[in-house]
Structure formats: C-alpha cells, structure tokens
Design an enzyme around this catalytic site. Structure first.
Site, short mmCIF file in Angstrom:
data_model
loop_
_atom_site.label_atom_id
_atom_site.label_comp_id
_atom_site.label_asym_id
_atom_site.label_seq_id
_atom_site.Cartn_x
_atom_site.Cartn_y
_atom_site.Cartn_z
N TRP A 40 1.00 -1.58 -0.12
CA TRP A 40 0.01 -0.57 0.00
C TRP A 40 1.58 1.05 -0.25
O TRP A 40 0.48 2.37 -1.08
CB TRP A 40 -0.84 -0.14 0.65
CG TRP A 40 -1.66 -0.81 0.95
CD1 TRP A 40 -1.94 -2.05 2.13
CD2 TRP A 40 -2.94 -1.45 0.02
NE1 TRP A 40 -2.81 -2.86 1.46
CE2 TRP A 40 -3.52 -2.20 0.40
CE3 TRP A 40 -3.29 -0.38 -1.07
CZ2 TRP A 40 -4.90 -3.30 -0.80
CZ3 TRP A 40 -4.15 -1.08 -2.14
CH2 TRP A 40 -4.98 -2.21 -1.10
N ASP A 100 -1.39 6.00 6.91
CA ASP A 100 -2.66 5.36 5.89
C ASP A 100 -2.58 4.66 7.12
O ASP A 100 -2.28 3.74 7.90
CB ASP A 100 -1.92 5.09 4.62
CG ASP A 100 -2.59 3.79 4.15
OD1 ASP A 100 -4.09 3.94 5.44
OD2 ASP A 100 -3.15 2.96 3.90
N LYS A 125 -11.76 -2.00 7.01
CA LYS A 125 -11.25 -3.39 8.44
C LYS A 125 -12.06 -2.65 9.65
O LYS A 125 -12.14 -3.96 9.85
CB LYS A 125 -9.91 -3.01 7.92
CG LYS A 125 -8.99 -3.37 6.41
CD LYS A 125 -8.17 -3.16 5.54
CE LYS A 125 -8.41 -3.00 4.31
NZ LYS A 125 -7.44 -3.04 3.30
C1 LIG Z 1 -7.40 -2.08 2.63
C2 LIG Z 1 -5.97 -1.26 2.89
C3 LIG Z 1 -6.22 0.28 1.12
C4 LIG Z 1 -7.27 0.19 0.36
O1 LIG Z 1 -7.86 0.95 0.54
P1 LIG Z 1 -8.96 0.94 -0.65
O2 LIG Z 1 -10.57 1.75 0.51
O3 LIG Z 1 -9.73 -0.09 -1.06
O4 LIG Z 1 -8.34 1.79 -1.45
C5 LIG Z 1 -4.60 1.36 1.65
N1 LIG Z 1 -4.49 1.11 2.60
C6 LIG Z 1 -4.10 0.54 3.42
C7 LIG Z 1 -2.85 0.14 4.73
C8 LIG Z 1 -4.84 -0.83 3.42
O5 LIG Z 1 -4.70 -1.82 4.51
#
Ligand SMILES: *Cc1c(COP(=O)(O)O)cnc(C)c1O
Length: 363
Positions: free
Chosen positions: A105, A175, A199
């Site tokens: 990511w 993030d 998540k």
């Molecule tokens: C799942 C995830 C993403 C991507 O998320 P989307 O909402 O599908 O764009 C980005 N960063 C991390 C750390 C993730 O776990």
C-alpha cells in the site's frame, strides 16, 4: 440468519463487523430510527441523516481523541484515492515529500504522489521482503521535504509500526486503514490521517480523513472540486451525496466501541487476540511466521507452514471447520488471519484449537 451460523471470518476486508451492529442495520433497513424512511432510502439532506453524521463525527472524535481544531471528513474513493488526494492537496509546485515504503500500500501511495511532485522513498526494505518496518535513525528525511507519509499497519505483509516514526520534524501523514481504532494512535502527532472503513470501522465505500489546521491551510488552488479537501470541509462532508449507509454503520461501530470500553479496551482485545495466535505460532516450528518479532502486526498475522505443501490442505479443512478468509495475500502466500476490531476472541480461540488439531494430525 442467526449469529450461530456465521463463519469465523478472518477476511482481510471488507471484514467482520460486530453482530450487534449488523443487527442494527437489519432493523434500520425498512425504517431508520422511527422516521418511516428506510436506511437506504433517506435523503442525505434530512435532519434524521444529519443527526447521524453529527453523531458519527462526535463519536469518532471521542474514541480516537481527535484534537478540537482538527477537521474530520467522510469521503468516498477508498484509501486508494487518498494516495493521490493527499499529494494533490498538500504538495505544492516544486515541493518534495518522503515516503516510508513498508509494503504494497505504501508503494501505491508513493506512485500516486509521484504524479504530483517530487516524492521519493526515504526507506525501503531492500532484501528483507517487507518483514519489518524501519527503526528511527535508519533513514533520513530530506531537509526540504514538506511531509512524510507512512502506513502504520501493512495489511498484506502483517507488519506494523509500534512507535511513532521520526519525521525529522516534518508533518506526518498516515494511512491507518488497517489499524485505526485498534491500536494506540496519537492523532495530534499527525497532520493528516486517513483510513478506508472496511477493515476496522464499517463497510467499504466510506473513507475517514482527519486533517490538522496546517493540512487544511496547505490545500492549494485550482484543485478539481471533488478532490479538494477544503470543499468537503466547508460542506461538512455533504458537498454531494455521501455514502449514507456507510456513515450509518460507522456511527454504529463507534457506538459499539464506546459501549465496550472505548479505544483502550479495543487495544486490549486486539492484543489478547494476537498474543494468543502468535503464542501458538511460536510454540512449534510446524508454523513459520513471516514478520520479524518486533514488527509483528496485531491486526494481520501472516505465516507459512514449514511444509508448504500442507497449506492448501490447511485452508480447505479450515473452511470446512467454519474458519473462513484465511488464505494469505499472494505477496506472502500461505496463511493470513486478519483480526480487526470486529473479530471476537472466540474466533481466534477456534482458530488456535483447529491449528493444534491440524498439527497433531499432520506431524
Ligand atoms: C486496504 C488498504 C488500502 C486500500 O483501501 P481501499 O479502500 O480499497 O482503497 C490502503 N491502505 C491500507 C493500509 C489498506 O489496508
């Protein structure tokens, strides 16, 4: 549907939610909060929905300890759109940003920032195969960087920062998609925190973005309307039609967190779950955990089996035993158990019991 027929869900996202929240959704579908309007059928301009937005924001602020002068947004486009939006809004002409590359990511975040300006990796893990995150002092931030970006939990590899990365005094952008509200995060130590909800916080389709006054003031001119943080901030996240369902669920998840001891209790539950599973992985070399010990994630536990040919057997038998979503991401392979906020301890207990049984039958 009854709770009893639900699988133990270790999926990486969208992920298991507390059953009580799922049941609140079911009850609200035909009639939201006694309004007569169904949950999926109500205007985002109604007072009933405005109250839900306000409640979700207030609960989120309380649970996460968001400083009063920070702005909270509920956007769409997932965390992936934030890879681009953060750079587009905060990186001016000729400015630089540094990224800590700790997994798939953060690589994607860097690639999007490079569309905007001079973004580069301050640390990447060379031969380690993303088994760990960097310690402070292992990398250097450029003197003239405008911000430093990192990913607190690396969902694919199962590694996690257990310290605040040194940003050389620069604003930190985080993030937190896969560990928000599940581990201690000092929001005030960051200038922008974003997280897709699917998540730890709710369904897909709603993304939480938290901005400091500096971040809002840094937003440049001439940014396309829908990508401009200041537009969404000035309209209280209701510039256009938001993900109304997602925001409702977010409010219910934060309500559930508050009713169950807040952030501190959430951290303790996640630690108990991961201690239990890592304990089993360390008990015998039948299992081969992926991450280095001091970078281990409490949210996503990744491992191989010493005998890799047994992995498909393990996964197939686990599914029959009521344990789902355990297939590892292709970047590590093997097995991954995601144990976000909504995953109950009983699921991890069931997994560990199954692992012991599987080991005794196959060694
Ligand atoms: C799942 C995830 C993403 C991507 O998320 P989307 O909402 O599908 O764009 C980005 N960063 C991390 C750390 C993730 O776990």
């Amino acid at each position: 549907m009854t709770g009893a027929s639900r699988i133990h869900n270790f999926g990486a996202g969208p992920a298991v939610l507390p059953l009580s929240v799922v049941e609140e959704c079911r009850a609200a579908l035909p009639n939201l909060n006694g309004s007569g309007f169904g949950l999926l059928e109500i205007s985002h301009r109604s007072q009933v929905f405005q109250d839900i937005v306000d409640s979700a924001m207030a609960r989120l602020r309380r649970v996460l300890g968001v400083p009063e002068d920070y702005t909270v947004l509920f956007l769409q486009g997932g965390a992936s759109l934030q890879f681009y939006m953060t750079a587009l809004n905060l990186l001016g002409e000729g400015e630089k940003a540094d990224y800590l590359l700790t997994g798939g990511w953060s690589k994607k975040a860097l690639a999007e920032a490079q569309r905007v300006g001079d973004a580069q990796a301050a640390w990447s893990p060379d031969e380690s195969g993303f088994k760990r995150v960097p310690n402070n002092g292992e990398y250097q931030i450029r003197e003239d960087a405008v911000f430093v970006h990192y990913t607190s939990n690396n969902t694919l590899y199962g590694t996690q920062f257990h310290h605040l990365p040194d940003s050389g005094g620069k604003p930190l952008i985080l993030d937190a998609s896969s560990d928000i509200a599940g581990v201690p995060i000092d929001i005030s130590a960051h200038d922008l925190v974003y997280a897709g909800a699917q998540k730890n916080l709710g369904p897909s389709g709603v993304t939480v973005v938290i901005l400091s006054p500096w971040a809002l003031s840094k937003v440049g001119d001439g940014i396309p309307t829908m990508l401009d943080y200041s537009v969404h901030a000035s309209k209280g996240s209701l510039f256009n039609t938001p993900n109304t369902f997602g925001i409702y669920v977010l409010d219910r998840v934060f309500n559930w967190l508050e009713e169950n001891g807040g952030l501190e209790a959430s951290i303790a539950r996640n630690k108990a779950k991961s201690d239990l599973l890592y304990g089993e992985l360390d008990r015998t070399d039948f299992w081969a955990p992926h991450a280095d010990k001091d970078s281990r994630s409490v949210m996503n536990v990744t491992w191989r089996m010493a005998n890799e040919s047994l992995e498909p057997v393990f996964l197939a038998e686990a599914e029959v035993a009521g344990l789902g979503g355990l297939k590892g991401h292709r970047s590590v392979g093997g097995i991954r158990a995601s144990m976000y906020n909504g995953c109950p301890l009983e699921s991890v207990e069931a997994l560990v019991a199954f692992m012991r049984d599987f080991e005794s039958r196959n060694s």
